[in-house]
Design a protein around this motif. Structure first.
Motif, PDB file in Angstrom:
ATOM      1  N   TRP A   4      11.107   0.485  -1.210  1.00 23.86           N
ATOM      2  CA  TRP A   4       9.882   0.662  -0.424  1.00 23.86           C
ATOM      3  C   TRP A   4       9.258  -0.687  -0.069  1.00 23.86           C
ATOM      4  O   TRP A   4       8.688  -0.862   1.017  1.00 23.86           O
ATOM      5  CB  TRP A   4       8.873   1.544  -1.166  1.00 23.86           C
ATOM      6  N   ASP A   5       9.408  -1.649  -0.989  1.00 22.79           N
ATOM      7  CA  ASP A   5       8.836  -2.964  -0.768  1.00 22.79           C
ATOM      8  C   ASP A   5       9.614  -3.697   0.339  1.00 22.79           C
ATOM      9  O   ASP A   5       9.042  -4.360   1.208  1.00 22.79           O
ATOM     10  CB  ASP A   5       8.914  -3.755  -2.090  1.00 22.79           C
ATOM     11  N   ARG A   6      10.934  -3.574   0.289  1.00 22.93           N
ATOM     12  CA  ARG A   6      11.762  -4.194   1.326  1.00 22.93           C
ATOM     13  C   ARG A   6      11.434  -3.588   2.698  1.00 22.93           C
ATOM     14  O   ARG A   6      11.382  -4.298   3.700  1.00 22.93           O
ATOM     15  CB  ARG A   6      13.252  -3.979   1.012  1.00 22.93           C
ATOM     16  N   ASN A  40      12.729  -8.282  -1.739  1.00 24.94           N
ATOM     17  CA  ASN A  40      11.914  -7.768  -2.843  1.00 24.94           C
ATOM     18  C   ASN A  40      12.701  -6.676  -3.578  1.00 24.94           C
ATOM     19  O   ASN A  40      13.644  -6.122  -3.029  1.00 24.94           O
ATOM     20  CB  ASN A  40      10.572  -7.245  -2.323  1.00 24.94           C
ATOM     21  N   SER A  41      12.272  -6.373  -4.796  1.00 24.02           N
ATOM     22  CA  SER A  41      13.162  -5.591  -5.672  1.00 24.02           C
ATOM     23  C   SER A  41      13.272  -4.094  -5.390  1.00 24.02           C
ATOM     24  O   SER A  41      14.234  -3.468  -5.776  1.00 24.02           O
ATOM     25  CB  SER A  41      12.703  -5.748  -7.119  1.00 24.02           C
ATOM     26  N   ARG A  42      12.247  -3.549  -4.784  1.00 25.93           N
ATOM     27  CA  ARG A  42      12.279  -2.097  -4.593  1.00 25.93           C
ATOM     28  C   ARG A  42      12.494  -1.759  -3.120  1.00 25.93           C
ATOM     29  O   ARG A  42      12.050  -2.497  -2.238  1.00 25.93           O
ATOM     30  CB  ARG A  42      10.968  -1.482  -5.069  1.00 25.93           C
ATOM     31  N   GLU A  61       8.566 -11.991 -10.922  1.00 26.81           N
ATOM     32  CA  GLU A  61       8.055 -11.165  -9.821  1.00 26.81           C
ATOM     33  C   GLU A  61       7.232  -9.994 -10.363  1.00 26.81           C
ATOM     34  O   GLU A  61       6.364  -9.463  -9.691  1.00 26.81           O
ATOM     35  CB  GLU A  61       9.193 -10.639  -8.951  1.00 26.81           C
ATOM     36  N   ARG A 112       1.772 -11.916  -2.571  1.00 25.57           N
ATOM     37  CA  ARG A 112       2.857 -12.714  -3.159  1.00 25.57           C
ATOM     38  C   ARG A 112       3.635 -13.400  -2.040  1.00 25.57           C
ATOM     39  O   ARG A 112       4.068 -12.752  -1.097  1.00 25.57           O
ATOM     40  CB  ARG A 112       3.745 -11.758  -3.958  1.00 25.57           C
ATOM     41  N   ARG A 171      -0.606  -7.952  -7.361  1.00 22.11           N
ATOM     42  CA  ARG A 171      -0.745  -7.414  -6.005  1.00 22.11           C
ATOM     43  C   ARG A 171      -1.371  -6.021  -6.065  1.00 22.11           C
ATOM     44  O   ARG A 171      -2.283  -5.705  -5.307  1.00 22.11           O
ATOM     45  CB  ARG A 171       0.656  -7.354  -5.382  1.00 22.11           C
TER      46      ARG A 171
END
Lengths: 518, 115
Positions: free
Chosen positions: B28-30, B24-26, A262, A276, A269
């Motif tokens: 803010w991304d989630r 997602n890992s972060r 990722e 993605r 990105r």
């Protein structure tokens, strides 16, 4: 928090927070073990190191590359005999493995000179190969060998070669996962954007986090090509070095194993605006949804649907034959990282097995969030287990089979639990529609093997039934089945070929004309 | 109240078992993923239009279309709701998914400044 304390680990109290049981009504805000932390002293981990993650997981599947470890020869042990990421160039990267063979005197006097000689020697020995990856190891990192400087010198002297330096010595992170991160970032920083690819389709993807285990990525590439999608690069299974330098030209990054790749998708990105899309390539329903989504991104859903209908009609009756025979079997799903969430729900739904435990050797808490969400209540989730904990879990849970790596797999065999190799597979590919049936067949063969049944007898104390005649897997499996299931005419065993990948190399694909200008 | 809780539980079960976009890992991304995908899903569920304008939008839209199709196929009751009910339901669902994956998450990496 419903932590689970192993009896064997009572002397390591910190271990308690690395295992949980998902109780009735509990979700991931109530049940989540710690993860991706340094292994606790006293616990003998099954993890690999950061060098292993960078080289043996991510780097080496690149097919047209001399992969040279700058370190002792033992560091490059893992190759054709343990790894199964095949390639369509006669498995060059598996057949040949290279180390600079650092010895004590090099640690004292430095190993840079020797490294340079080795690089040149390797290129001369394989004159058709013009690309190389150099991997730092613990010893050469500690003595401060400057691999970048050596690589630059060689590239200046040999202008037709290109060298990628991966600086991920074994100690660089708690597990191999640290190495995944390092090599992802190094590749995008040092190599992406250097090659301009030939675009042959209106629809262009990078297929990321896919390592071509026994042909997985070739199976998926076949699906994409049948839909008229150009797979610009595969990161990294069966992937070409120069194709991967052109990743910036794809319109979409299709991400399979988020745990290992990722990072590069996130960077693509940010740097190039390429979105993605995370997918699941295992299991009929998740795979169909994934293909549909990729196609929908490009507005070609009809092509995906035609493929899904064709593949489902061909293979679903065979999957269902195995499902009837695997229903209710107890499974410990103990892979390295991503397969715990790729498989946790779909093997329950499509093969009827019960996932009673999930574990991850090097996964992060995010992997456990996905895995615990996807498995059913009552499952025991373990982070970075040690061997004694694995044995205790197997003895108490009594699984019918476990899916794990070679090392814990051999331990399982000793206590008479059949295992399938979740990393390298048994008779893969396991991805794709046919692959999923092959996985079901491998599970069936492992559970119902007459040899396995014999191994359950202890010749030191059990009575050996010498009067019994010949038995087959089918006879053992059928003993618990209703007559209408045994004779169901619409279900059948796997009918594919021993090798379902090689023919794909010569396949002719539909010619979808490219309409947009570059 | 119990009725809406039960409905949300069904939708949540589908998302947590079948989807990957919420993980997602972060943090803010989630937040971005949950907000965009569930916002577009709400529009589609209410038969309102959404035209993706950027590649990122297109990814959100693809996930939303897939989600709404699954909801309609698996839970026929959802089509019988009126627009207001659908919007209320999806708002509560987003709150629940945000809790599971962000605000109530035990994942220490979400807020790790070095990650």
């Amino acid at each position: 928090m419903p932590y689970h304390e192993f009896k064997c680990s009572e002397c390591i109290p910190e271990r308690k927070m690395h295992a949980v049981v998902k109780g009735p009504g509990e979700d991931i805000t109530m049940a989540l073990p710690l993860g991706y932390l340094n292994t606790i002293p006293g616990s003998i981990s099954e993890r690999g190191c950061a060098y292993c993650g960078a080289k043996h997981v991510i780097g080496t599947p690149m097919k047209d590359v001399i992969h040279l470890s700058h370190g002792p020869v033992g560091c490059t042990y893992d190759t054709w005999q343990t790894k199964r990421y095949i390639s369509d160039n006669d498995n060059f990267q598996l057949k040949y493995t290279y180390a600079s063979d650092v010895k004590e005197k090099n640690i004292v006097f430095g190993a840079e000179k020797m490294l340079k000689q080795n690089i040149i020697e390797a290129f001369k020995a394989f004159p058709k190969i013009k690309r190389m990856t150099l991997y730092q190891t613990c010893a050469t990192a500690l003595i401060g060998d400057d691999m970048n400087a050596i690589a630059d010198e060689v590239m200046e002297e040999m202008p037709d070669v290109d060298i990628f330096v991966c600086n991920s010595p074994g100690f660089r992170g708690p597990s191999q996962s640290g190495g995944h991160h390092t090599i992802n970032i190094a590749w995008i920083k040092d190599k992406v954007g250097q090659v301009e690819p030939k675009i042959t389709s209106d629809y262009v993807i990078n297929y990321v986090g896919e390592y071509n285990i026994q042909g997985d990525s070739e199976v998926m590439a076949d699906y994409f090509r049948r839909m008229g999608i150009q797979v610009l690069s595969t990161f990294t299974g069966n992937g070409s070095y120069d194709d991967l330098r052109a990743m910036h030209r794809a319109q979409l990054n299709v991400l399979e194993c988020a745990r290992s790749a990722e990072y590069i998708c996130n960077e693509l990105r940010v740097r190039y605006g390429t979105p993605r899309l995370d997918i699941d390539g295992f299991g009929f329903e998740p795979l169909s949804n994934s293909l549909r989504k990729v196609a929908m991104f490009f507005g070609i859903e009809d092509r995906a649907q035609a493929l899904i209908d064709e593949e489902t009609a061909r293979w679903k009756p065979e999957l269902d034959w195995y499902k009837e025979r695997l229903k209710g079997k107890k499974v410990c799903l103990w892979p390295g990282g991503s397969k715990l969430w790729h498989w946790a729900n779909v093997i329950h739904e499509e093969m009827g097995v019960e996932v009673i435990s999930v574990y991850t050797k090097f996964g992060h808490q995010g992997d456990m969030e996905k895995g615990i969400s996807r498995c059913e209540e009552g499952a025991l989730a373990i982070d970075d287990p040690n061997e004694l904990e694995s044995v205790e879990a197997m003895l108490s849970l009594k699984p019918d089979i476990i899916f794990t790596g070679k090392r814990p797999g051999e331990v399982a065999k000793k206590i008479r639990v059949p295992y399938l190799n979740a990393h390298a597979y048994h008779n893969g590919p396991w991805k794709g529609y046919e692959g999923w049936v092959r996985f079901a067949r491998d599970i069936y063969n492992a559970i119902y093997s007459p040899i396995h049944q014999l191994s359950l007898l202890d010749i030191s104390k059990d009575e050996i039934p010498t009067g019994n005649g010949f038995v087959t897997s089918g006879m053992i499996a059928n003993a618990g089945l209703a007559e209408e299931v045994i004779s169901a005419g619409d279900l059948r065993q796997y009918s594919g070929k021993y090798d379902c990948v090689s023919d794909l190399k010569n396949k002719i694909y539909p010619d979808f004309k490219k309409v947009t200008e570059e | 109240m119990d009725d809406i809780k039960g409905k949300i539980a069904q939708l949540e079960d589908y998302i947590m078992k079948k989807c990957l976009w919420q993980f997602n890992s972060r943090a803010w991304d989630r937040k971005d993923q949950n907000e965009n995908i569930l916002k577009i899903s709400t529009l589609l569920l209410c038969e309102e239009h959404f035209i993706p304008e950027t590649p990122a939008d297109r990814c959100y839209w693809v996930e939303a279309v897939s989600l709404v199709d699954a909801f309609k196929n698996r839970y026929p009751w959802i089509s019988a709701l009126n627009k207001t009910e659908k919007k209320e339901l999806m708002e509560a669902l987003k709150e629940r998914i945000d809790f599971l994956t962000i605000t109530g998450s035990l994942n220490k990496e979400l807020t790790d400044p070095l990650y």
